[in-house]
Every structure is written in C-alpha cells, then in structure tokens.
Write a protein that holds these residues in place. Structure first.
Motif, PDB file in Angstrom:
ATOM      1  N   ALA A 115       0.863  -2.467   5.236  1.00  0.00           N
ATOM      2  CA  ALA A 115       0.490  -1.959   4.213  1.00  0.00           C
ATOM      3  C   ALA A 115       1.429  -1.786   2.803  1.00  0.00           C
ATOM      4  O   ALA A 115       1.488  -1.984   2.018  1.00  0.00           O
ATOM      5  CB  ALA A 115      -0.304  -0.589   4.239  1.00  0.00           C
ATOM      6  N   ARG A 116       2.668  -1.400   3.664  1.00  0.00           N
ATOM      7  CA  ARG A 116       3.881  -1.256   2.702  1.00  0.00           C
ATOM      8  C   ARG A 116       4.323  -2.766   2.087  1.00  0.00           C
ATOM      9  O   ARG A 116       4.655  -2.727   0.938  1.00  0.00           O
ATOM     10  CB  ARG A 116       5.132  -0.728   3.563  1.00  0.00           C
ATOM     11  N   SER A 117       4.307  -3.697   3.175  1.00  0.00           N
ATOM     12  CA  SER A 117       4.618  -5.151   2.550  1.00  0.00           C
ATOM     13  C   SER A 117       3.701  -5.395   1.543  1.00  0.00           C
ATOM     14  O   SER A 117       4.156  -6.129   0.439  1.00  0.00           O
ATOM     15  CB  SER A 117       4.570  -5.932   3.775  1.00  0.00           C
ATOM     16  N   ASP A 118       2.373  -5.271   1.875  1.00  0.00           N
ATOM     17  CA  ASP A 118       1.538  -5.580   0.664  1.00  0.00           C
ATOM     18  C   ASP A 118       1.426  -4.805  -0.649  1.00  0.00           C
ATOM     19  O   ASP A 118       1.505  -5.541  -1.637  1.00  0.00           O
ATOM     20  CB  ASP A 118      -0.059  -5.496   1.106  1.00  0.00           C
ATOM     21  N   TYR A 119       1.740  -3.796  -0.421  1.00  0.00           N
ATOM     22  CA  TYR A 119       2.091  -2.813  -1.622  1.00  0.00           C
ATOM     23  C   TYR A 119       3.155  -3.375  -2.468  1.00  0.00           C
ATOM     24  O   TYR A 119       3.113  -3.544  -3.831  1.00  0.00           O
ATOM     25  CB  TYR A 119       2.181  -1.500  -1.319  1.00  0.00           C
ATOM     26  N   ASP A 120       4.343  -3.665  -1.962  1.00  0.00           N
ATOM     27  CA  ASP A 120       5.594  -4.060  -2.428  1.00  0.00           C
ATOM     28  C   ASP A 120       5.538  -5.428  -2.977  1.00  0.00           C
ATOM     29  O   ASP A 120       5.981  -5.609  -4.166  1.00  0.00           O
ATOM     30  CB  ASP A 120       6.893  -3.873  -1.381  1.00  0.00           C
ATOM     31  N   GLU A 121       4.616  -6.164  -2.265  1.00  0.00           N
ATOM     32  CA  GLU A 121       4.410  -7.348  -2.927  1.00  0.00           C
ATOM     33  C   GLU A 121       3.600  -7.524  -4.102  1.00  0.00           C
ATOM     34  O   GLU A 121       3.827  -8.054  -5.350  1.00  0.00           O
ATOM     35  CB  GLU A 121       3.638  -8.538  -1.958  1.00  0.00           C
ATOM     36  N   LEU A 122       2.749  -6.476  -4.131  1.00  0.00           N
ATOM     37  CA  LEU A 122       1.651  -6.436  -5.388  1.00  0.00           C
ATOM     38  C   LEU A 122       2.493  -5.876  -6.459  1.00  0.00           C
ATOM     39  O   LEU A 122       2.270  -6.228  -7.629  1.00  0.00           O
ATOM     40  CB  LEU A 122       0.625  -5.676  -4.986  1.00  0.00           C
ATOM     41  N   HIS A 123       3.532  -4.890  -6.417  1.00  0.00           N
ATOM     42  CA  HIS A 123       4.019  -4.239  -7.240  1.00  0.00           C
ATOM     43  C   HIS A 123       5.448  -4.425  -7.846  1.00  0.00           C
ATOM     44  O   HIS A 123       5.945  -4.012  -8.743  1.00  0.00           O
ATOM     45  CB  HIS A 123       4.158  -2.672  -6.952  1.00  0.00           C
ATOM     46  N   ASN A 124       5.967  -5.579  -7.113  1.00  0.00           N
ATOM     47  CA  ASN A 124       7.358  -5.827  -7.257  1.00  0.00           C
ATOM     48  C   ASN A 124       7.013  -7.456  -7.984  1.00  0.00           C
ATOM     49  O   ASN A 124       8.084  -8.097  -8.121  1.00  0.00           O
ATOM     50  CB  ASN A 124       8.230  -5.993  -6.009  1.00  0.00           C
ATOM     51  N   ALA A 125       5.864  -7.681  -8.007  1.00  0.00           N
ATOM     52  CA  ALA A 125       5.608  -9.397  -8.439  1.00  0.00           C
ATOM     53  C   ALA A 125       5.774  -9.527  -9.947  1.00  0.00           C
ATOM     54  O   ALA A 125       5.945  -8.537 -10.786  1.00  0.00           O
ATOM     55  CB  ALA A 125       4.138  -9.841  -8.252  1.00  0.00           C
TER      56      ALA A 125
END
Length: 125
Positions: A115-125
């Motif tokens: 979930a952290r990885s998915d969040y970071d990927e979504l918000h750092n794109a």
C-alpha cells in the motif's frame, strides 16, 4: 477511575491515561515487553534481543517503565554487580494485547508495504 472518582478518557487532552497510551506506542516500549516475555533479562541481553536500540535510549525506556510500575530492576550484590529487569504483574497484563499487535503486524506487513509503494507511486508521479 482517578482518585477523585472521575473516569479516565484518553480522548481528553489532560487525561493521564493519554500519557500512558503514548508510552505504550513508543518505538521501543513494546519491544522491551516482548523481550521480557520469557522472563528476567540483563541489560546486554535486552539490547541484543532488541536490535538497533542504543544503550542510552534503552536505559531511558527501562527507567520510564520502572517508574510506571511495569517492570522491576533488581541489582544482585555480586562483583561485578548483576542487574536484571523483569515485568511486574501489572506489566505482564500487557503481553496479551502486545502479542496480538505483533501477530497483526507480521501478518499484514506485506500488505502495508504494498500500500505504501502504491501510494508513493501515485503521489510522486
């Protein structure tokens, strides 16, 4: 209930139970309890069991828990002096809830990391 008969409420900013809850949420406190679960331990044993804790922080944590009545510190009159830490009866009552938290953490660690990885990927794109 406190000494005046009032109920404790952790949601109230001035309630002493909030400080106790914060102590239980400290980074090292649960690990100290889990390390003492099997019985008394010496400082060096605790430090080895709890990877990554500095001597200063472990000493501070142990002193706070002793002050709160959750563990005892026994000094044996030997040369060199031997010191052991053990849970009090009150401290032992926390083992059940902490074991549930440990199991939950271990079971769900992969999901949370995902979930952290998915969040970071979504918000750092």
């Amino acid at each position: 209930m406190d000494t005046n008969g009032a109920a404790f409420d952790v949601m109230s900013p001035g309630c002493p139970s909030r400080l106790i809850l914060q102590r239980m949420g400290d980074k090292w406190t649960p690990l100290v309890f889990l390390a003492l679960e099997s019985g008394p331990r010496r400082f060096s044993q605790l430090r080895a069991d709890i990877g990554g804790v500095t001597p200063k922080v472990l000493t501070q944590t142990l002193r706070q828990l002793e002050r709160d009545g959750l563990l005892t510190r026994t000094i044996y009159p030997e040369i060199p002096p031997r010191v052991e830490y053990a849970l009090t009866r009150l401290g032992g009552t926390l083992l059940g809830p902490l074991e549930v938290m440990r199991e939950w953490s271990q079971v769900h660690a992969a999901s949370i990391l995902r979930a952290r990885s998915d969040y970071d990927e979504l918000h750092n794109a």
